[in-house]
Design a protein around this motif. Structure first.
Motif, PDB file in Angstrom:
ATOM      1  N   GLU A   1       0.729  -1.083   0.004  1.00 21.59           N
ATOM      2  CA  GLU A   1      -0.042  -0.054   0.064  1.00 21.59           C
ATOM      3  C   GLU A   1       0.904   1.390   0.031  1.00 21.59           C
ATOM      4  O   GLU A   1       0.605   2.196  -0.791  1.00 21.59           O
ATOM      5  CB  GLU A   1      -0.911  -0.039   1.376  1.00 21.59           C
ATOM      6  N   ALA A   2       1.962   1.307   0.857  1.00 20.95           N
ATOM      7  CA  ALA A   2       2.648   2.422   0.799  1.00 20.95           C
ATOM      8  C   ALA A   2       3.539   2.538  -0.432  1.00 20.95           C
ATOM      9  O   ALA A   2       3.606   3.797  -0.893  1.00 20.95           O
ATOM     10  CB  ALA A   2       3.835   2.220   2.113  1.00 20.95           C
ATOM     11  N   ALA A   3       3.980   1.719  -1.086  1.00 19.76           N
ATOM     12  CA  ALA A   3       4.869   1.488  -2.330  1.00 19.76           C
ATOM     13  C   ALA A   3       3.762   2.231  -3.423  1.00 19.76           C
ATOM     14  O   ALA A   3       4.207   2.873  -4.215  1.00 19.76           O
ATOM     15  CB  ALA A   3       5.434   0.054  -2.609  1.00 19.76           C
ATOM     16  N   ASP A   4       2.703   1.555  -3.354  1.00 20.14           N
ATOM     17  CA  ASP A   4       1.927   1.842  -4.479  1.00 20.14           C
ATOM     18  C   ASP A   4       1.425   3.339  -4.505  1.00 20.14           C
ATOM     19  O   ASP A   4       0.991   4.046  -5.192  1.00 20.14           O
ATOM     20  CB  ASP A   4       0.484   0.862  -4.373  1.00 20.14           C
ATOM     21  N   GLY A   5       1.112   3.785  -3.083  1.00 20.15           N
ATOM     22  CA  GLY A   5       0.566   5.060  -2.935  1.00 20.15           C
ATOM     23  C   GLY A   5       1.969   6.237  -3.438  1.00 20.15           C
ATOM     24  O   GLY A   5       1.602   7.073  -3.802  1.00 20.15           O
TER      25      GLY A   5
ATOM     26  N   VAL B   1      -1.410  11.526   1.280  1.00 24.07           N
ATOM     27  CA  VAL B   1      -0.554  10.622   1.338  1.00 24.07           C
ATOM     28  C   VAL B   1       0.197  10.506   2.791  1.00 24.07           C
ATOM     29  O   VAL B   1       0.591   9.206   3.145  1.00 24.07           O
ATOM     30  CB  VAL B   1       0.701  11.192   0.279  1.00 24.07           C
ATOM     31  N   PHE B   2       0.457  11.546   3.426  1.00 25.59           N
ATOM     32  CA  PHE B   2       1.070  11.206   4.639  1.00 25.59           C
ATOM     33  C   PHE B   2       0.039  10.574   5.745  1.00 25.59           C
ATOM     34  O   PHE B   2       0.874   9.855   6.623  1.00 25.59           O
ATOM     35  CB  PHE B   2       1.486  12.699   5.176  1.00 25.59           C
ATOM     36  N   ALA B   3      -1.142  10.913   5.557  1.00 25.26           N
ATOM     37  CA  ALA B   3      -2.129   9.850   6.563  1.00 25.26           C
ATOM     38  C   ALA B   3      -1.952   8.522   6.405  1.00 25.26           C
ATOM     39  O   ALA B   3      -1.896   8.145   7.275  1.00 25.26           O
ATOM     40  CB  ALA B   3      -3.468  10.943   6.253  1.00 25.26           C
ATOM     41  N   ASP B   4      -1.993   8.404   5.023  1.00 20.92           N
ATOM     42  CA  ASP B   4      -1.722   6.791   5.006  1.00 20.92           C
ATOM     43  C   ASP B   4      -0.553   6.366   5.327  1.00 20.92           C
ATOM     44  O   ASP B   4      -0.660   5.270   5.923  1.00 20.92           O
ATOM     45  CB  ASP B   4      -1.806   6.531   3.217  1.00 20.92           C
ATOM     46  N   ARG B   5       0.630   7.053   5.155  1.00 17.12           N
ATOM     47  CA  ARG B   5       1.947   6.652   5.926  1.00 17.12           C
ATOM     48  C   ARG B   5       1.916   6.659   7.247  1.00 17.12           C
ATOM     49  O   ARG B   5       2.354   5.557   7.983  1.00 17.12           O
ATOM     50  CB  ARG B   5       3.101   7.420   5.230  1.00 17.12           C
ATOM     51  N   ILE B   6       1.267   7.365   7.939  1.00 15.16           N
ATOM     52  CA  ILE B   6       0.894   7.312   9.355  1.00 15.16           C
ATOM     53  C   ILE B   6       0.201   6.069   9.870  1.00 15.16           C
ATOM     54  O   ILE B   6       0.716   5.631  10.732  1.00 15.16           O
ATOM     55  CB  ILE B   6       0.138   8.615   9.831  1.00 15.16           C
TER      56      ILE B   6
ATOM     57  N   ILE C   1       0.359   3.167   8.147  1.00 14.98           N
ATOM     58  CA  ILE C   1       0.990   2.152   7.859  1.00 14.98           C
ATOM     59  C   ILE C   1       2.329   1.902   8.490  1.00 14.98           C
ATOM     60  O   ILE C   1       2.584   0.984   9.000  1.00 14.98           O
ATOM     61  CB  ILE C   1       1.415   2.333   6.102  1.00 14.98           C
ATOM     62  N   TYR C   2       2.833   3.088   8.910  1.00 13.66           N
ATOM     63  CA  TYR C   2       4.233   2.956   9.760  1.00 13.66           C
ATOM     64  C   TYR C   2       3.732   3.313  11.052  1.00 13.66           C
ATOM     65  O   TYR C   2       4.770   3.865  12.044  1.00 13.66           O
ATOM     66  CB  TYR C   2       5.033   3.927   9.157  1.00 13.66           C
ATOM     67  N   LYS C   3       2.542   3.095  11.631  1.00 16.50           N
ATOM     68  CA  LYS C   3       2.182   3.482  13.112  1.00 16.50           C
ATOM     69  C   LYS C   3       3.147   2.865  14.129  1.00 16.50           C
ATOM     70  O   LYS C   3       3.468   3.546  15.085  1.00 16.50           O
ATOM     71  CB  LYS C   3       0.915   3.248  13.208  1.00 16.50           C
ATOM     72  N   ASN C   4       3.712   1.589  13.765  1.00 14.79           N
ATOM     73  CA  ASN C   4       4.431   0.918  14.809  1.00 14.79           C
ATOM     74  C   ASN C   4       5.876   0.905  14.327  1.00 14.79           C
ATOM     75  O   ASN C   4       6.598   0.038  14.714  1.00 14.79           O
ATOM     76  CB  ASN C   4       3.913  -0.435  15.106  1.00 14.79           C
ATOM     77  N   ARG C   5       6.478   1.773  13.682  1.00 13.76           N
ATOM     78  CA  ARG C   5       7.850   1.665  13.254  1.00 13.76           C
ATOM     79  C   ARG C   5       8.646   2.732  13.553  1.00 13.76           C
ATOM     80  O   ARG C   5       9.874   2.873  13.210  1.00 13.76           O
ATOM     81  CB  ARG C   5       7.787   1.855  11.545  1.00 13.76           C
ATOM     82  N   GLY C   6       8.391   3.021  14.814  1.00 13.90           N
ATOM     83  CA  GLY C   6       9.313   3.961  15.780  1.00 13.90           C
ATOM     84  C   GLY C   6       9.360   5.573  15.162  1.00 13.90           C
ATOM     85  O   GLY C   6      10.292   6.287  15.716  1.00 13.90           O
ATOM     86  N   TYR C   7       8.564   5.952  14.207  1.00 10.58           N
ATOM     87  CA  TYR C   7       8.579   7.420  13.917  1.00 10.58           C
ATOM     88  C   TYR C   7       7.878   8.095  15.111  1.00 10.58           C
ATOM     89  O   TYR C   7       8.326   9.595  14.970  1.00 10.58           O
ATOM     90  CB  TYR C   7       7.957   7.500  12.604  1.00 10.58           C
TER      91      TYR C   7
END
Length: 243
Positions: A14-18, A197-202, A204-210
């Motif tokens: 999803e992140a790559a396609d977005g 785009v950033f809302a989608d990444r937030i 997707i990456y919610k648990n990646r330490g950002y």
């Protein structure tokens, strides 16, 4: 008309396609003008860079500065593949736009420190300033001297790499955009991204330490309410100039 080579590093579909759709939309690129390579799916194939108008490298959750012994094997290969094309790109002054992860790849290749020591920025909009040199650059000339971008990074370039020009800065992170030679560019911010785009990444990456996962909802509101319109003009100018 030569196509652009878009190299992606994100392992999440999803992140790559977005990201890919954002590159097309914000860059004004038709799909038939792009060769898309997802390095998470297969090693970088043999490339003849003469076949391309330019190279665009997207972002990803990996960090150049992470301990090699602790990196996921695929992440380590993706990084090595990206670094493998940089000597030819810089020696030829090949049109290149590295977005977020791309600035780490370029700076690391040039021998500069990329680390988490300083200049990491939380997810969200940040005010960036065009330097005097930046105001004379073809990708930035005529843009407002100060405008918002969308960022989110754990590591950053710690000092200007030798042989590069400093084009943009922010308060938290001085090296937001640099240029090597005349045609090799990299940004710490995401020129392809808007609030959605950033809302989608937030998500997707919610648990990646950002960020603290409990902050996801507030961060989503913040990026959706942000007025980020100028960075995409940089991407569009890159495509127009070299396409």
């Amino acid at each position: 008309m030569k196509p652009f080579l878009v190299i992606q590093l994100r392992p999440e579909d999803e992140a790559a396609d977005g990201e890919y759709e954002a590159f097309l939309k914000k860059g004004g690129l038709a799909p038939d003008r792009v060769r898309r390579i997802r390095l998470d799916q297969a090693p970088l194939p043999a490339l003849a860079l003469d076949d391309y108008a330019g190279v665009i490298v997207g972002g990803g959750p990996g960090c150049v500065s992470d301990d090699p012994a602790e990196k996921d094997p695929i992440e380590a290969r993706v990084e090595a593949d990206c670094l493998s094309i940089m000597p030819e790109i810089t020696s030829r002054d090949m049109p290149f736009l590295g977005c977020c992860y791309g600035i780490g790849i370029l700076a690391h290749h040039l021998g500069a420190e990329v680390s988490k020591a300083r200049y990491g920025e939380p997810v969200g909009p940040v005010e960036c300033r065009v330097t005097e040199e930046g105001a004379r650059d073809p990708l930035l000339e005529g843009l407002p001297p100060v405008f918002d971008t969308l960022v989110g990074h754990k590591e950053a370039v710690q000092a200007l790499p030798e042989g590069t020009v400093h084009l943009m800065a922010s308060g938290p992170c001085p090296f937001q955009m640099i240029r090597h030679g005349q045609n090799v560019y990299a940004t710490q911010f995401h020129p392809e991204a808007d609030g959605q785009v950033f809302a989608d990444r937030i998500r997707i990456y919610k648990n990646r330490g950002y960020f603290d996962p409990s902050e996801a909802e507030a961060l989503t509101r913040r990026v959706m309410d942000s007025d980020v319109t100028q960075p995409e003009r940089i991407l569009r100018r890159f495509v127009t100039r070299y396409g």
